[in-house]
Scaffold this motif. Sequence first.
Motif, short mmCIF file in Angstrom:
data_model
loop_
_atom_site.label_atom_id
_atom_site.label_comp_id
_atom_site.label_asym_id
_atom_site.label_seq_id
_atom_site.Cartn_x
_atom_site.Cartn_y
_atom_site.Cartn_z
N MET A 2 0.85 -1.17 0.00
CA MET A 2 0.00 0.00 0.00
C MET A 2 0.90 1.24 0.00
O MET A 2 1.84 1.33 0.76
CB MET A 2 -0.89 -0.04 1.23
N GLU A 3 0.55 2.18 -0.85
CA GLU A 3 1.40 3.37 -1.02
C GLU A 3 1.01 4.48 -0.02
O GLU A 3 -0.15 4.79 0.17
CB GLU A 3 1.24 3.92 -2.45
N THR A 4 2.03 5.06 0.58
CA THR A 4 1.84 6.18 1.49
C THR A 4 1.58 7.44 0.67
O THR A 4 2.36 7.79 -0.20
CB THR A 4 3.11 6.39 2.35
N LYS A 5 0.47 8.11 0.96
CA LYS A 5 0.15 9.37 0.28
C LYS A 5 0.96 10.52 0.88
O LYS A 5 1.47 11.38 0.18
CB LYS A 5 -1.34 9.69 0.40
N PHE A 6 1.01 10.53 2.22
CA PHE A 6 1.74 11.57 2.95
C PHE A 6 2.44 10.91 4.12
O PHE A 6 1.97 9.91 4.66
CB PHE A 6 0.78 12.64 3.51
N CYS A 7 3.56 11.49 4.51
CA CYS A 7 4.29 11.01 5.68
C CYS A 7 4.70 12.25 6.48
O CYS A 7 5.31 13.17 5.93
CB CYS A 7 5.50 10.18 5.29
N THR A 8 4.35 12.26 7.75
CA THR A 8 4.67 13.40 8.61
C THR A 8 5.32 12.91 9.90
O THR A 8 5.15 11.76 10.29
CB THR A 8 3.40 14.19 8.97
N VAL A 9 6.06 13.81 10.52
CA VAL A 9 6.67 13.52 11.82
C VAL A 9 6.29 14.65 12.76
O VAL A 9 6.38 15.82 12.42
CB VAL A 9 8.22 13.43 11.71
N THR A 10 5.84 14.27 13.97
CA THR A 10 5.50 15.26 14.99
C THR A 10 6.30 14.94 16.24
O THR A 10 6.29 13.79 16.69
CB THR A 10 4.00 15.22 15.31
N ARG A 11 6.99 15.94 16.76
CA ARG A 11 7.74 15.78 17.99
C ARG A 11 6.94 16.38 19.15
O ARG A 11 6.41 17.48 19.03
CB ARG A 11 9.09 16.48 17.90
N CYS A 12 6.89 15.67 20.24
CA CYS A 12 6.17 16.14 21.42
C CYS A 12 7.03 17.15 22.17
O CYS A 12 8.17 16.87 22.50
CB CYS A 12 5.84 14.98 22.35
N HIS A 38 1.94 7.86 8.83
CA HIS A 38 1.80 7.52 7.41
C HIS A 38 0.32 7.65 7.07
O HIS A 38 -0.53 7.03 7.71
CB HIS A 38 2.28 6.09 7.14
N TRP A 39 0.03 8.42 6.06
CA TRP A 39 -1.35 8.67 5.64
C TRP A 39 -1.58 7.92 4.34
O TRP A 39 -1.04 8.26 3.31
CB TRP A 39 -1.57 10.17 5.45
N TYR A 40 -2.40 6.87 4.42
CA TYR A 40 -2.74 6.05 3.26
C TYR A 40 -4.09 6.49 2.71
O TYR A 40 -4.72 7.41 3.22
CB TYR A 40 -2.78 4.57 3.67
N GLU A 41 -4.55 5.80 1.69
CA GLU A 41 -5.82 6.15 1.04
C GLU A 41 -7.02 6.00 1.99
O GLU A 41 -7.92 6.83 1.99
CB GLU A 41 -6.03 5.30 -0.21
N ASP A 42 -7.04 4.94 2.82
CA ASP A 42 -8.20 4.65 3.65
C ASP A 42 -7.99 4.85 5.15
O ASP A 42 -8.94 4.78 5.93
CB ASP A 42 -8.66 3.21 3.43
N PHE A 43 -6.76 5.02 5.58
CA PHE A 43 -6.47 5.14 7.01
C PHE A 43 -5.12 5.82 7.23
O PHE A 43 -4.35 6.00 6.28
CB PHE A 43 -6.47 3.75 7.68
N CYS A 44 -4.88 6.19 8.49
CA CYS A 44 -3.55 6.69 8.85
C CYS A 44 -2.98 5.76 9.90
O CYS A 44 -3.71 5.11 10.66
CB CYS A 44 -3.60 8.13 9.36
N GLU A 45 -1.67 5.68 9.92
CA GLU A 45 -0.98 4.80 10.85
C GLU A 45 0.06 5.63 11.60
O GLU A 45 0.90 6.29 10.99
CB GLU A 45 -0.30 3.67 10.06
N ILE A 46 -0.02 5.59 12.93
CA ILE A 46 0.88 6.37 13.77
C ILE A 46 1.87 5.42 14.41
O ILE A 46 1.48 4.49 15.12
CB ILE A 46 0.10 7.13 14.85
N GLU A 47 3.15 5.68 14.17
CA GLU A 47 4.20 4.83 14.74
C GLU A 47 5.00 5.62 15.77
O GLU A 47 5.50 6.70 15.48
CB GLU A 47 5.16 4.36 13.64
N THR A 48 5.08 5.05 16.97
CA THR A 48 5.98 5.59 17.99
C THR A 48 7.01 4.51 18.26
O THR A 48 6.97 3.44 17.64
CB THR A 48 5.23 5.93 19.30
N GLU A 49 7.92 4.73 19.20
CA GLU A 49 8.92 3.72 19.52
C GLU A 49 8.28 2.45 20.07
O GLU A 49 8.80 1.37 19.89
CB GLU A 49 9.92 4.28 20.53
N GLU A 50 7.14 2.60 20.73
CA GLU A 50 6.53 1.46 21.41
C GLU A 50 5.30 0.89 20.71
O GLU A 50 5.04 -0.30 20.78
CB GLU A 50 6.14 1.88 22.83
#
Length: 184
Positions: free
Chosen positions: A1-11, A117-129
Motif C-alpha cells: 500500500m502506497e503512502t500518500k503523505f508522511c509526517t513527523v510530529t515531535r512532542c 503515514h497517511w494512506y488512502e483509507d487510514f492513517c498509521e501512527i508509529e511511535t517507539e513502542e
Amino acid sequence: METKFCTVTRCDRELYKEILKIEGWKLNLFRRYSMTCSILLIVFLAAVHTFLLSRNSGGVMADHARTFFIFGGIMAAAAFILECKTSAKRMEKALDIKAVQKLRQSGKTEGEKEEIHWYEDFCEIETEEVTSRYQYTGLRRIEEGKKYIFVTFGGNVLVTVDREEFRKGKPEKFKKFLEGKWKN
C-alpha cells in the motif's frame, strides 16, 4: 500500500500550548484578576463591618472609614490596571505550566516523535513502542493552528501534524486530501 503523505510530529511544550489554545483554554476570571478581587473582598468586608458599627452609633460613619473606602477603591483600580497590563505575560506563563502538565499526563516525553503515514483509507501512527491505525470514517474535525494541523478522530483521538515536518507531500495538498476524506 502506497503512502500518500508522511509526517513527523515531535512532542514538546509548544505542541501542547497550541493544543490548549485550540481547545480554548484560558485563565479563569479570578486567576486573571486575583489582586483586584482580593482588594475588593477586603473593602467589602470592611464595608459590612463599618455598616454594622454605624448602626450601633446612630448611622454615622467615621471619617477614617470613608478614607479607607476611598483608598480601597483607588487600590482596586490600580490593581486592575496593573493586572490588565501584565495579563498577557501571566497568561503565557500559566499556559506554559499547563502545557508541561498536559505533556506529562499524556505519558509522552519531551522530544518523543510520532511518524504518521497517511494512506488512502487510514492513517498509521508509529511511535517507539506502539503502532496505531485510524480509519478516515472516524474523522470528526480538522483544525489549523500556527504550526500544526489538528485532526480529531472519533473517541476524541487527536492527531497532530507538524506543517514543517512533511517527509512526503505538502501541507496544502494534505489538507485538501483530509477534507476530501472528511466529506465522503
